[in-house]
Design an enzyme around this catalytic site. Structure first.
Site, PDB file in Angstrom:
ATOM      1  N   ASP A 153       0.857  -1.188   0.000  1.00  0.00           N
ATOM      2  CA  ASP A 153       0.000   0.000   0.000  1.00  0.00           C
ATOM      3  C   ASP A 153       0.897   1.243   0.000  1.00  0.00           C
ATOM      4  O   ASP A 153       2.125   1.123  -0.088  1.00  0.00           O
ATOM      5  CB  ASP A 153      -0.959  -0.013   1.202  1.00  0.00           C
ATOM      6  N   HIS A 224      -2.659   3.368  -4.553  1.00  0.00           N
ATOM      7  CA  HIS A 224      -2.140   2.843  -3.275  1.00  0.00           C
ATOM      8  C   HIS A 224      -0.738   2.248  -3.450  1.00  0.00           C
ATOM      9  O   HIS A 224      -0.454   1.155  -2.973  1.00  0.00           O
ATOM     10  CB  HIS A 224      -3.100   1.786  -2.697  1.00  0.00           C
ATOM     11  N   GLU A 288      -9.846   3.180  -5.090  1.00  0.00           N
ATOM     12  CA  GLU A 288      -9.389   4.514  -4.692  1.00  0.00           C
ATOM     13  C   GLU A 288      -8.190   4.974  -5.526  1.00  0.00           C
ATOM     14  O   GLU A 288      -7.102   5.213  -5.000  1.00  0.00           O
ATOM     15  CB  GLU A 288      -9.027   4.500  -3.190  1.00  0.00           C
ATOM     16  N   LEU A 382     -13.950  -4.434  10.185  1.00  0.00           N
ATOM     17  CA  LEU A 382     -13.761  -4.574  11.626  1.00  0.00           C
ATOM     18  C   LEU A 382     -12.786  -3.533  12.165  1.00  0.00           C
ATOM     19  O   LEU A 382     -12.556  -3.468  13.374  1.00  0.00           O
ATOM     20  CB  LEU A 382     -13.310  -5.995  11.965  1.00  0.00           C
TER      21      LEU A 382
END
Ligand code: ACM
Length: 492
Positions: A153, A224, A288, A382
């Site tokens: 990333d 990313h 993204e 989560l």
């Protein structure tokens, strides 16, 4: 009282006492499952009395991942049509042990969804290898069978790639990290980093496979990628620009170029990744990815012109299609994040889609002919906090929210063979704000237990009944050291 709830249970009176003299007998094909069971029950190396725990492959059974278990006072019998089924049965036995006894019963069990995944983000924070091994084992306990390992990333590149040493020498390290959400402007001043060698990842793959867990690696592209660009600026759109591995969170405009150098790099990485990870799937990101740089960089404009694209934004679908083709040549299927607007540009045919924004994206990808992994953020992220105050997303996702998630809502079909449909569901553990294993454990439990029940169970949901099972199950997780010990709170 186990999680996930088995399909059909027939309780019987009595119990099978476990003692060190118990011997496990494995028919051909059941050896690995037997070895795992022996380790869990502490029977390794035991000899003596006649075999009393039998594991064998059968010609008939409840589906490719299903198993049948018959526990009597004198004998335990586990059968399945595949090794995977036996491995799930072993986890059921592991969960049933109570006071060194197994309760007598019959179970016939099989999951409703083939892909029951968990994403673990080791890019935002590198996690120690020992934790990954423990995490895979605890996944197996929950019959979660896919570890989606988010390896790269903006904030870090975590996999050693031969011929590209700066990916880990430079891309795996950053001088500090933003504290709190994107844009907070506050940094911790603490260097962070780490990476995994190909040998370490191969060993993780082997241990996971021995537990019925497949590891699906993710190499993010074309966005990313700031860690890769910090290592090799020539992969970007403006090779003269020097970037650091990103110390902030959010969406970066710095993305890969679409020139031959960038494409050759991605193909080389995917070839090496496919070599280390035998899974039929490789995730290539796609989310993204602002395409502003492609509207300005001469090399990207030239590529768009060559392809006859008047909108450079169309390079996004084209790029993913190129990589999906490379993976197809390697015998693998590409998985991509569903992205807003991506469908208009065309999600490459034959790719599996992870629907993360909301379930409607998943339904529309199915209508377009894709297999889909349901991962709507409100139910499956989560990293969102389980209770008030909400964390950086502003959203609270409770145990009940996760338990109430239905991946097949609206009557969506389960994917069968190569037909479109829901391949499965996935929970996400993004780690921008989870710097250590204990932070990850705190985010995961107990909500991952609720997710596992949702992804596996074929019975109607009953939250109160689940909470009763959960209370027992948390003691097991505690005994396995799967619960957090040191950090009192996740960072908000
Ligand atoms: C994502 O959360 N950007 C997949």
């Amino acid at each position: 009282m186990i999680i996930p709830s088995p399909h059909h249970v027939e309780p019987r009176p009595g119990a099978f006492p476990l003692h060190p003299g118990r011997r496990i007998s494995c028919a051909p094909g059941a050896e690995r499952a037997g070895e795992l069971l022996a380790g869990y029950l502490g029977l390794r190396g035991a000899n003596g009395s006649a075999p009393s725990i039998w594991l064998e492959l059968a010609s008939r059974g409840p589906g490719p991942e299903g198993y049948q278990l018959d526990i009597r006072p004198q004998q335990v019998h586990l059968t399945a049509t595949t090794e995977t089924g036996l491995l799930h049965g072993v986890q059921t036995l592991r969960s049933l042990v109570s006071g060194n006894r197994l309760p007598c019963l019959r179970i016939r069990d099989a999951p409703r969804l083939p892909w029951r995944g968990v994403l673990l983000d080791v890019a935002r924070h590198h996690m120690p290898l020992e934790f990954l091994h423990q995490f895979v084992d605890v996944m197996a306990l929950h019959k979660l069978n896919v570890l989606h390992l988010h390896l790269t990333d903006d904030q870090g590149w975590r996999m050693e790639i031969a011929g590209w040493p700066r990916l880990v020498d430079v891309g795996a390290w950053r001088p500090e990290s933003m504290i709190g959400p994107a844009g907070s402007g506050e940094f911790d001043g603490m260097p962070h980093g780490g990476y995994y060698t190909q040998a370490e990842l191969r060993e993780l793959v082997r241990c996971a496979a021995a537990r019925g867990v497949m590891i699906v690696p993710e190499i993010e592209m074309p966005g990313h990628v700031r860690a890769a660009l910090a290592a090799y600026p020539e992969l970007g759109n403006f090779p003269e620009r020097r970037l650091q591995v990103w110390t902030s969170w959010g969406i970066s405009e710095d993305i890969l170029g679409v020139h031959d150098t960038a494409l050759a790099f991605c193909r080389d990485v995917l070839r090496q990744v496919a070599n280390v990870f035998p899974a039929p799937y490789v995730h290539i990101g796609g989310d993204e990815c602002p395409t502003t740089q492609w509207s300005n960089a001469p090399s990207a404009l030239a590529r768009a012109a060559e392809l006859g694209f008047d909108d450079p934004g169309r390079l996004h679908g084209w790029f993913l299609g190129q990589m999906a083709d490379t993976l197809r040549e390697l015998g693998r299927t590409a998985v991509c994040w569903a992205e807003t607007g991506q469908h208009a540009g065309g999600m490459p045919a034959g790719t599996v889609v992870t629907a993360w924004r909301d379930a409607a994206h998943g339904a529309s990808a199915i209508a377009d002919g894709h297999q889909v992994i349901m991962a709507p953020h409100r139910s499956t992220y989560l990293d969102y906090r389980p209770e008030e105050p909400a964390g950086h997303s502003g959203i609270v996702t409770t145990v009940a929210d996760v338990y109430g998630f239905d991946p097949l809502a609206g009557g969506l079909p389960v994917a069968a063979g190569s037909r479109p449909g829901v391949l499965g569901a996935q929970a996400q553990l993004w780690t921008e704000l989870a710097p250590t294993p204990d932070h990850v454990r705190r985010l995961a439990f107990p909500r991952l237990c609720a997710f596992a029940d949702t992804a596996w169970r074929t019975t109607a949901p009953d939250y109160d009944e689940f909470r009763r099972r959960l209370a027992v199950h948390m003691d097991l997780l505690d005994a396995l050291n799967a619960l957090p010990t040191t950090c009192a709170e996740t960072t908000p």
